[in-house]
Write a protein that holds these residues in place. Sequence first.
Motif, PDB file in Angstrom:
ATOM      1  N   ALA A  63       0.845  -1.193   0.000  1.00 57.66           N
ATOM      2  CA  ALA A  63       0.000   0.000   0.000  1.00 57.66           C
ATOM      3  C   ALA A  63       0.879   1.240   0.000  1.00 57.66           C
ATOM      4  CB  ALA A  63      -0.911  -0.003   1.226  1.00 57.66           C
ATOM      5  N   LEU A  64       0.319   2.323  -0.512  1.00 57.48           N
ATOM      6  CA  LEU A  64       1.039   3.594  -0.587  1.00 57.48           C
ATOM      7  C   LEU A  64       0.178   4.689   0.020  1.00 57.48           C
ATOM      8  CD1 LEU A  64       2.151   3.291  -4.319  1.00 57.48           C
ATOM      9  CD2 LEU A  64       3.629   2.996  -2.325  1.00 57.48           C
ATOM     10  N   PHE A  65       0.827   5.752   0.477  1.00 57.95           N
ATOM     11  CA  PHE A  65       0.098   6.935   0.940  1.00 57.95           C
ATOM     12  C   PHE A  65       0.785   8.178   0.401  1.00 57.95           C
ATOM     13  CE2 PHE A  65       3.137   8.091   4.278  1.00 57.95           C
ATOM     14  CZ  PHE A  65       3.769   6.870   4.519  1.00 57.95           C
ATOM     15  N   GLU A  66       0.143   9.317   0.520  1.00 58.09           N
ATOM     16  CA  GLU A  66       0.564  10.629  -0.013  1.00 58.09           C
ATOM     17  C   GLU A  66       0.221  10.734  -1.506  1.00 58.09           C
ATOM     18  OE1 GLU A  66       1.638  13.522   1.209  1.00 58.09           O
ATOM     19  OE2 GLU A  66       1.622  12.813   3.255  1.00 58.09           O
ATOM     20  N   SER A  67      -0.642  11.695  -1.821  1.00 56.74           N
ATOM     21  CA  SER A  67      -1.162  11.811  -3.193  1.00 56.74           C
ATOM     22  C   SER A  67      -0.061  11.965  -4.244  1.00 56.74           C
ATOM     23  CB  SER A  67      -2.151  12.983  -3.287  1.00 56.74           C
ATOM     24  OG  SER A  67      -1.522  14.210  -2.944  1.00 56.74           O
ATOM     25  N   ALA A  68       0.962  12.772  -3.945  1.00 57.76           N
ATOM     26  CA  ALA A  68       2.006  12.999  -4.960  1.00 57.76           C
ATOM     27  C   ALA A  68       2.779  11.707  -5.246  1.00 57.76           C
ATOM     28  CB  ALA A  68       2.959  14.100  -4.488  1.00 57.76           C
ATOM     29  N   ILE A  69       2.989  10.920  -4.189  1.00 56.12           N
ATOM     30  CA  ILE A  69       3.733   9.666  -4.340  1.00 56.12           C
ATOM     31  C   ILE A  69       2.864   8.633  -5.065  1.00 56.12           C
ATOM     32  CG2 ILE A  69       4.952   7.848  -3.075  1.00 56.12           C
ATOM     33  CD1 ILE A  69       5.968  10.915  -2.712  1.00 56.12           C
ATOM     34  N   ILE A  70       1.610   8.573  -4.673  1.00 50.61           N
ATOM     35  CA  ILE A  70       0.672   7.661  -5.331  1.00 50.61           C
ATOM     36  C   ILE A  70       0.603   7.982  -6.823  1.00 50.61           C
ATOM     37  CG2 ILE A  70      -1.811   7.143  -5.533  1.00 50.61           C
ATOM     38  CD1 ILE A  70      -1.934   7.396  -2.443  1.00 50.61           C
ATOM     39  N   ASN A  71       0.541   9.264  -7.146  1.00 47.79           N
ATOM     40  CA  ASN A  71       0.441   9.645  -8.560  1.00 47.79           C
ATOM     41  C   ASN A  71       1.698   9.269  -9.342  1.00 47.79           C
ATOM     42  OD1 ASN A  71      -2.078  10.561  -8.093  1.00 47.79           O
ATOM     43  ND2 ASN A  71      -1.680  12.701  -8.554  1.00 47.79           N
ATOM     44  N   GLU A  72       2.846   9.420  -8.718  1.00 46.05           N
ATOM     45  CA  GLU A  72       4.079   9.014  -9.413  1.00 46.05           C
ATOM     46  C   GLU A  72       4.087   7.497  -9.633  1.00 46.05           C
ATOM     47  OE1 GLU A  72       7.895  10.523  -8.727  1.00 46.05           O
ATOM     48  OE2 GLU A  72       7.216  12.507  -8.105  1.00 46.05           O
ATOM     49  N   TYR A  73       3.603   6.758  -8.644  1.00 43.91           N
ATOM     50  CA  TYR A  73       3.551   5.297  -8.805  1.00 43.91           C
ATOM     51  C   TYR A  73       2.599   4.923  -9.948  1.00 43.91           C
ATOM     52  CZ  TYR A  73       2.559   0.406  -8.012  1.00 43.91           C
ATOM     53  OH  TYR A  73       2.388  -0.940  -8.194  1.00 43.91           O
ATOM     54  N   ILE A  74       1.431   5.511  -9.943  1.00 38.43           N
ATOM     55  CA  ILE A  74       0.466   5.232 -11.020  1.00 38.43           C
ATOM     56  C   ILE A  74       1.111   5.536 -12.368  1.00 38.43           C
ATOM     57  CG2 ILE A  74      -1.725   5.981 -12.072  1.00 38.43           C
ATOM     58  CD1 ILE A  74      -2.620   6.708  -9.139  1.00 38.43           C
ATOM     59  N   ASP A  75       1.795   6.675 -12.409  1.00 38.00           N
ATOM     60  CA  ASP A  75       2.430   7.085 -13.660  1.00 38.00           C
ATOM     61  C   ASP A  75       3.536   6.110 -14.069  1.00 38.00           C
ATOM     62  OD1 ASP A  75       2.519   8.960 -15.757  1.00 38.00           O
ATOM     63  OD2 ASP A  75       4.320   9.869 -14.902  1.00 38.00           O
ATOM     64  N   ASP A  76       4.310   5.663 -13.086  1.00 36.36           N
ATOM     65  CA  ASP A  76       5.431   4.752 -13.384  1.00 36.36           C
ATOM     66  C   ASP A  76       4.960   3.417 -13.957  1.00 36.36           C
ATOM     67  OD1 ASP A  76       7.388   6.500 -12.587  1.00 36.36           O
ATOM     68  OD2 ASP A  76       7.605   5.662 -10.578  1.00 36.36           O
ATOM     69  N   ILE A  77       3.810   2.922 -13.486  1.00 30.48           N
ATOM     70  CA  ILE A  77       3.389   1.579 -13.917  1.00 30.48           C
ATOM     71  C   ILE A  77       2.496   1.618 -15.157  1.00 30.48           C
ATOM     72  CG2 ILE A  77       3.621   0.579 -11.596  1.00 30.48           C
ATOM     73  CD1 ILE A  77       0.501   0.680 -11.431  1.00 30.48           C
ATOM     74  N   THR A  78       2.209   2.821 -15.645  1.00 27.07           N
ATOM     75  CA  THR A  78       1.319   2.922 -16.816  1.00 27.07           C
ATOM     76  C   THR A  78       1.919   3.857 -17.867  1.00 27.07           C
ATOM     77  OG1 THR A  78       0.094   4.714 -15.756  1.00 27.07           O
ATOM     78  CG2 THR A  78      -0.786   2.484 -15.482  1.00 27.07           C
ATOM     79  N   PRO A  79       2.958   3.401 -18.569  1.00 21.97           N
ATOM     80  CA  PRO A  79       3.551   4.262 -19.599  1.00 21.97           C
ATOM     81  C   PRO A  79       2.543   4.582 -20.705  1.00 21.97           C
ATOM     82  CG  PRO A  79       4.421   2.002 -19.696  1.00 21.97           C
ATOM     83  CD  PRO A  79       3.556   2.077 -18.483  1.00 21.97           C
TER      84      PRO A  79
END
Length: 226
Positions: A63-79
């Motif tokens: 699991a992840l927390f913090e919106s900015a970090i979550i968004n970077e993760y989403i971005d990283d896994i979905t080129p």
Amino acid sequence: MLMPLELISFKLCPFVQRSVVTLLYKQVPFEITYIDLAAPPDWFLEISPLGKVPALRLDDGNALFESAIINEYIDDITPPALHPSDPLVRARNRSWIQFGEQCIVDQYQLTVAKNEDDFEAVRTRAQSNLAKVEAILGNGPWFNGTVFSLVDAAYAPIFMRYALIKPMDDVMPEADYPRLNAWAEALLALPAVRQSVVGDFDTLLAAYIRKNSPYAAERLIAAVAA
Ligand SMILES: N[C@@H](CCC(=O)N[C@@H](CS)C(=O)NCC(=O)O)C(=O)O
């Protein structure tokens, strides 16, 4: 293969909305689970150490927390990536995403200001911070120019809320903030932004403001709720 994502949410949270915009913009399948922030479940406190939404649960137990970090993760896994590849531009984007958190806090504090003095002080601070963003914006339509980025997702919730209260109080007048207004207009026309809140968002927000500050309600919400 992309794992199903579960976003833990509160319906009015602008930080959650940053992640919803990102997920919708990138067309990533996800589920949303709403919790009562006043009585958060134990499993939530285990994955979000500060007890704040958003949190993102993966189906492998992580699991992840913090919106900015979550968004970077989403971005990283979905080129392809929304975050720029140039290190300096990327760092600068992160700085302004972080600054956007203060703009969200300013806006929230406006909606809970208890009296005229508090309201005016917060409004002045909110405008001063918005002016700093106005000063660094280019020709748009997005923060980085022609390419949509995570900075755009991070500011969309702010513009949606200022647009809602605009009939009562135009915190971001066009004459003083022309670039912010153009950016807001582009963002609010985007399906990923329009669909990033629940259908009764306006009513819920108005009720929230009324409950927390009759003074702010009088200043802000007549136009959004009968
Ligand atoms: N820096 C956090 C802020 C998140 C945040 O403040 N969320 C609020 C709701 S909008 C929250 O969960 N508040 C609950 C609390 O503070 O106990 C982020 O970007 O995710």
